[in-house]
Design a protein around this motif. Structure first.
Motif, PDB file in Angstrom:
ATOM      1  N   GLN A  11       0.756  -1.068   0.018  1.00 50.46           N
ATOM      2  CA  GLN A  11      -0.006   0.003  -0.044  1.00 50.46           C
ATOM      3  C   GLN A  11       0.971   1.404  -0.038  1.00 50.46           C
ATOM      4  O   GLN A  11       0.425   2.492  -0.280  1.00 50.46           O
ATOM      5  N   GLU A  12       2.022   0.944   0.565  1.00 48.70           N
ATOM      6  CA  GLU A  12       3.074   2.304   0.611  1.00 48.70           C
ATOM      7  C   GLU A  12       4.244   1.961  -0.367  1.00 48.70           C
ATOM      8  O   GLU A  12       5.231   1.508   0.356  1.00 48.70           O
ATOM      9  N   PRO A  13       4.360   1.831  -1.505  1.00 49.76           N
ATOM     10  CA  PRO A  13       5.348   1.207  -2.430  1.00 49.76           C
ATOM     11  C   PRO A  13       6.746   2.001  -2.175  1.00 49.76           C
ATOM     12  O   PRO A  13       7.589   1.662  -2.150  1.00 49.76           O
ATOM     13  N   LEU A  14       6.630   3.454  -2.305  1.00 56.26           N
ATOM     14  CA  LEU A  14       7.656   4.215  -2.217  1.00 56.26           C
ATOM     15  C   LEU A  14       8.850   4.131  -0.932  1.00 56.26           C
ATOM     16  O   LEU A  14      10.000   3.978  -1.075  1.00 56.26           O
ATOM     17  N   PRO A  15       8.553   3.738   0.174  1.00 60.29           N
ATOM     18  CA  PRO A  15       9.236   3.540   1.180  1.00 60.29           C
ATOM     19  C   PRO A  15       9.913   2.085   1.134  1.00 60.29           C
ATOM     20  O   PRO A  15      11.221   1.949   1.397  1.00 60.29           O
ATOM     21  N   GLU A  16       9.325   1.198   0.588  1.00 58.07           N
ATOM     22  CA  GLU A  16       9.641   0.030   0.241  1.00 58.07           C
ATOM     23  C   GLU A  16      10.944  -0.099  -0.679  1.00 58.07           C
ATOM     24  O   GLU A  16      12.022  -0.759  -0.589  1.00 58.07           O
ATOM     25  N   LEU A  17      10.487   0.932  -1.656  1.00 56.02           N
ATOM     26  CA  LEU A  17      11.486   0.767  -2.831  1.00 56.02           C
ATOM     27  C   LEU A  17      12.805   1.675  -2.330  1.00 56.02           C
ATOM     28  O   LEU A  17      14.052   1.352  -2.753  1.00 56.02           O
ATOM     29  N   GLN A  18      12.484   2.651  -1.516  1.00 47.20           N
ATOM     30  CA  GLN A  18      13.720   3.346  -0.791  1.00 47.20           C
ATOM     31  C   GLN A  18      14.584   2.510  -0.265  1.00 47.20           C
ATOM     32  O   GLN A  18      15.729   2.723  -0.059  1.00 47.20           O
ATOM     33  N   ARG A  19      14.077   1.564   0.721  1.00 46.97           N
ATOM     34  CA  ARG A  19      14.888   0.735   1.527  1.00 46.97           C
ATOM     35  C   ARG A  19      15.814  -0.145   0.497  1.00 46.97           C
ATOM     36  O   ARG A  19      16.979  -0.204   0.689  1.00 46.97           O
ATOM     37  N   LEU A  79      22.980   5.136  -9.102  1.00 45.03           N
ATOM     38  CA  LEU A  79      21.696   5.598  -9.557  1.00 45.03           C
ATOM     39  C   LEU A  79      21.814   5.903 -10.857  1.00 45.03           C
ATOM     40  O   LEU A  79      22.690   6.760 -11.379  1.00 45.03           O
ATOM     41  N   LEU A  80      20.916   5.406 -11.615  1.00 43.99           N
ATOM     42  CA  LEU A  80      20.444   5.822 -13.059  1.00 43.99           C
ATOM     43  C   LEU A  80      19.324   6.878 -13.229  1.00 43.99           C
ATOM     44  O   LEU A  80      19.692   7.907 -13.934  1.00 43.99           O
ATOM     45  N   GLU A  81      18.320   6.463 -12.563  1.00 38.23           N
ATOM     46  CA  GLU A  81      17.108   7.496 -12.536  1.00 38.23           C
ATOM     47  C   GLU A  81      16.694   7.213 -11.332  1.00 38.23           C
ATOM     48  O   GLU A  81      16.331   6.303 -10.563  1.00 38.23           O
ATOM     49  N   LYS A  82      16.352   8.315 -10.520  1.00 40.77           N
ATOM     50  CA  LYS A  82      15.820   8.351  -9.303  1.00 40.77           C
ATOM     51  C   LYS A  82      14.478   7.722  -8.999  1.00 40.77           C
ATOM     52  O   LYS A  82      13.728   7.516 -10.069  1.00 40.77           O
ATOM     53  N   ALA A  83      14.267   7.361  -7.884  1.00 37.13           N
ATOM     54  CA  ALA A  83      12.845   6.754  -7.662  1.00 37.13           C
ATOM     55  C   ALA A  83      11.823   7.653  -7.822  1.00 37.13           C
ATOM     56  O   ALA A  83      11.893   8.905  -7.720  1.00 37.13           O
ATOM     57  N   ARG A  84      10.698   7.017  -8.527  1.00 35.01           N
ATOM     58  CA  ARG A  84       9.737   8.001  -8.891  1.00 35.01           C
ATOM     59  C   ARG A  84       8.284   7.008  -8.634  1.00 35.01           C
ATOM     60  O   ARG A  84       8.202   5.688  -8.691  1.00 35.01           O
ATOM     61  N   LEU A  85       7.149   7.849  -8.273  1.00 36.02           N
ATOM     62  CA  LEU A  85       5.839   7.125  -8.003  1.00 36.02           C
ATOM     63  C   LEU A  85       5.188   7.081  -9.517  1.00 36.02           C
ATOM     64  O   LEU A  85       5.172   8.040 -10.092  1.00 36.02           O
ATOM     65  N   ALA A 129      -0.329  -2.268  -4.086  1.00 33.91           N
ATOM     66  CA  ALA A 129      -1.033  -3.352  -3.762  1.00 33.91           C
ATOM     67  C   ALA A 129      -2.385  -3.454  -4.814  1.00 33.91           C
ATOM     68  O   ALA A 129      -2.905  -4.404  -5.067  1.00 33.91           O
ATOM     69  N   SER A 130      -3.031  -2.296  -4.947  1.00 32.66           N
ATOM     70  CA  SER A 130      -4.209  -2.346  -5.623  1.00 32.66           C
ATOM     71  C   SER A 130      -4.022  -2.102  -7.038  1.00 32.66           C
ATOM     72  O   SER A 130      -5.033  -2.306  -7.865  1.00 32.66           O
ATOM     73  N   ALA A 131      -2.730  -2.139  -7.591  1.00 31.44           N
ATOM     74  CA  ALA A 131      -2.814  -1.943  -9.001  1.00 31.44           C
ATOM     75  C   ALA A 131      -2.407  -3.441  -9.582  1.00 31.44           C
ATOM     76  O   ALA A 131      -2.139  -4.411  -9.131  1.00 31.44           O
TER      77      ALA A 131
END
Length: 124
Positions: free
Chosen positions: A68-76, A88-94, A118-120
């Motif tokens: 439900q909160e993908p950005l914090p998981e991706l940042q980790r 880093l090639l391209e920074k994290a984005r929603l 989760a809902s996608a």
């Protein structure tokens, strides 16, 4: 996957994927063993042949479990990858489907880090 330093690259992927690291058939061949039996084999090609060209045609994607909160998981995961020699090639984005970031592994190969929402619904 071809690598100049197969041991270093295998350690990177083993730690990033939290998978077992096994020796291969020679000292320049390593295996990243996933819990489901899938293997990523990393090797140094014969020095008698040209090294394979690098590019975006073949780029593994590490997909995290939906959240439900993908950005914090991706940042980790991104932090782990950068601490272990990735860049880093391209920074994290929603995105509408979750969060993603492109990195290079320690040998400059592109790798997509994906944290789906989760809902996608992702098209396979």
């Amino acid at each position: 996957m071809a690598a100049e330093d197969s041991a270093r690259l295998a350690r990177f992927y083993s730690e990033l994927f939290q998978a077992a690291l096994k020796p291969g058939v020679a000292d320049h061949h390593c295996i990243v063993q996933f819990s489901d039996g899938t293997q990523l084999e990393i090797y140094r090609p014969s020095r008698r042949r040209p090294f394979p060209a690098r590019g975006r045609a073949l780029a593994p994607c590490l997909r995290l479990p939906p959240s439900q909160e993908p950005l914090p998981e991706l940042q980790r995961l991104l932090s782990t990858a950068l601490q272990r020699g990735g860049s880093l090639l391209e920074k994290a984005r929603l995105e509408p489907f979750g969060a993603e970031a492109w990195i290079h592994d320690p040998e400059g190969n592109p790798l997509l880090l994906l944290a789906p929402l989760a809902s996608a619904t992702l098209i396979s």
